[in-house]
Design a protein around this motif. Structure first.
Motif, short mmCIF file in Angstrom:
data_model
loop_
_atom_site.label_atom_id
_atom_site.label_comp_id
_atom_site.label_asym_id
_atom_site.label_seq_id
_atom_site.Cartn_x
_atom_site.Cartn_y
_atom_site.Cartn_z
N ALA A 152 0.81 -1.21 0.00
CA ALA A 152 0.00 0.00 0.00
C ALA A 152 0.85 1.26 0.00
O ALA A 152 0.44 2.29 -0.55
N ARG A 153 2.01 1.20 0.61
CA ARG A 153 2.89 2.37 0.65
C ARG A 153 3.84 2.41 -0.54
O ARG A 153 4.66 3.34 -0.64
N ASP A 154 3.78 1.42 -1.40
CA ASP A 154 4.65 1.41 -2.57
C ASP A 154 4.28 2.55 -3.52
O ASP A 154 3.12 2.98 -3.58
N ARG A 155 5.26 3.04 -4.25
CA ARG A 155 5.01 4.14 -5.19
C ARG A 155 4.05 3.72 -6.29
O ARG A 155 3.26 4.52 -6.77
N ASP A 156 4.10 2.46 -6.70
CA ASP A 156 3.24 1.95 -7.77
C ASP A 156 2.73 0.57 -7.37
O ASP A 156 3.31 -0.44 -7.73
N PRO A 157 1.63 0.50 -6.59
CA PRO A 157 1.13 -0.82 -6.18
C PRO A 157 0.75 -1.71 -7.37
O PRO A 157 0.95 -2.92 -7.31
N ALA A 158 0.21 -1.11 -8.43
CA ALA A 158 -0.14 -1.92 -9.60
C ALA A 158 1.09 -2.54 -10.22
O ALA A 158 1.07 -3.71 -10.65
#
Length: 365
Positions: A152-158
């Motif tokens: 969730a905190r990733d820059r690009d979850p997709a």
């Protein structure tokens, strides 16, 4: 005269997500804007931005896509951020903001609803197997739910989920599974069959690079980062993949036509992903299973160690050394088979043996 400020645009990543949420390809967006596909890719990667009337038209188009998503009740995953349950609530910043923060389950469901349908079709292009594509996407989202605070905190979850799904789909261990030893039925259309055959002849690294760049529409640095390669290596893989496709199918030598055909091939397969609640439940069941398996293994290891300590000897007993010759006397050896001469002597002694007191009587001379 003061110059009016430029019309604000969403961030580059949000532009791409809004387009993908509307199931619109870069070529279709380029046709609506009257520009080339390379220009749209540059807008979505942040290398350039439109200006003047074209900027205003692009902004109105993106606002319309965002409003359409909000009306349908589906939020693009965007930079979905969700905190740990102990850390606080979640939120999903996008073109349409939520009045109330999302729970982790709601944020995950929004990411799944946005990514899963297209990701299943992309994974099918990567493997040529429908069931493996669905299974790989479900495994990727199950892993994402297990690591949701990190994802969730990733820059690009997709992108995180896509990379995980591709890794699962291209795992070499699938070749040992009986259900995947035989090919699946090819697409019905002859042109789609030809394209799929060419894709499956490419090495996995080239196939993945081609799909990310010409299929998904990522920029070359993003493609290199997702495939864990340098930009130069990703460019070489892309060139070799395009050359192979153009050699087998000359009509696809144009990257724009290749992009369109990849989108058509993915769209013809009616692949459906499971419900997000089912994926979350499966992830939790798998986590419970492995937790119990780890506990059982630890208990068995502790029991084995205790049994070993209980039954192990408490003092050292040196082994018996082999015999040695002392002063010319050979060491004692265990009896072995008798020779022919020894057997003859044994038989003679047994035949001449006396029993009883007569044996002690002296023989007359």
């Amino acid at each position: 005269m003061t110059q009016s400020p430029a019309t604000p645009l969403p961030p580059p990543e949000e532009r791409r997500r809004l387009r993908e949420a509307a199931s619109m390809t870069q070529a279709q967006l380029a046709a609506r804007m009257g520009v080339s596909r390379k220009t749209v890719r540059a807008w979505e990667t942040g290398r350039t931005s439109p200006s003047g009337p074209r900027r205003e038209a692009y902004t109105r188009l993106l606002d319309g896509l965002a409003a359409k998503r909000q009306t349908q009740g589906r939020e693009p995953e965007g930079e979905v951020t969700a905190g740990h349950p102990e850390a606080g609530s979640t939120s999903a910043p996008s073109a349409a903001h939520h009045e109330h923060p999302l729970t982790p389950a709601q944020a995950f469901d929004a990411l799944y609803a946005f990514c899963a349908p297209a990701l299943v079709r992309q994974t099918y292009l990567l493997t040529g197997r429908r069931e493996l594509a669905r299974e790989s996407v479900e495994q990727a989202f199950q892993l994402a739910w297990q690591r949701w605070p990190e994802v969730a905190r990733d820059r690009d979850p997709a992108g995180w989920v896509r990379a995980t799904a591709y890794d699962c789909a291209l795992s070499p261990w699938h070749r040992f599974r009986p259900r995947y030893r035989h090919p699946e039925p090819p697409p019905a259309d002859a042109s789609h069959r030809a394209l799929m055959d060419v894709l499956l002849t490419l090495p996995p690294s080239q196939r993945r690079t081609l799909l990310l760049y010409d299929g998904v529409g990522l920029d070359l640095p993003e493609t290199a980062a997702e495939t864990e390669a340098s930009t130069l290596a990703a460019a070489n893989r892309l060139l070799h993949a395009r050359a192979t496709v153009a050699e087998r199918l000359p009509v696809l030598s144009d990257p724009e036509e290749l992009h369109r055909r990849l989108a058509e091939l993915a769209a013809t397969e009616r692949l459906r992903a499971a419900e997000p609640a089912t994926v979350r439940d499966g992830s939790e069941r798998r986590a419970r299973f492995w937790t119990r398996a780890a506990i059982a293994f630890t208990v068995a290891l502790i029991g084995t160690t205790a049994l070993t300590l209980r039954t192990a000897p408490t003092h050292y007993e040196p082994p018996v050394p082999p015999g040695e010759t002392v002063l010319g006397v050979p060491p004692k050896v265990a009896p072995g088979p008798l020779s022919a001469k020894q057997q003859k002597l044994r038989d003679k002694l047994r035949a001449d043996a006396r029993h009883g007191p007569e044996r002690l009587a002296p023989q007359p001379r």
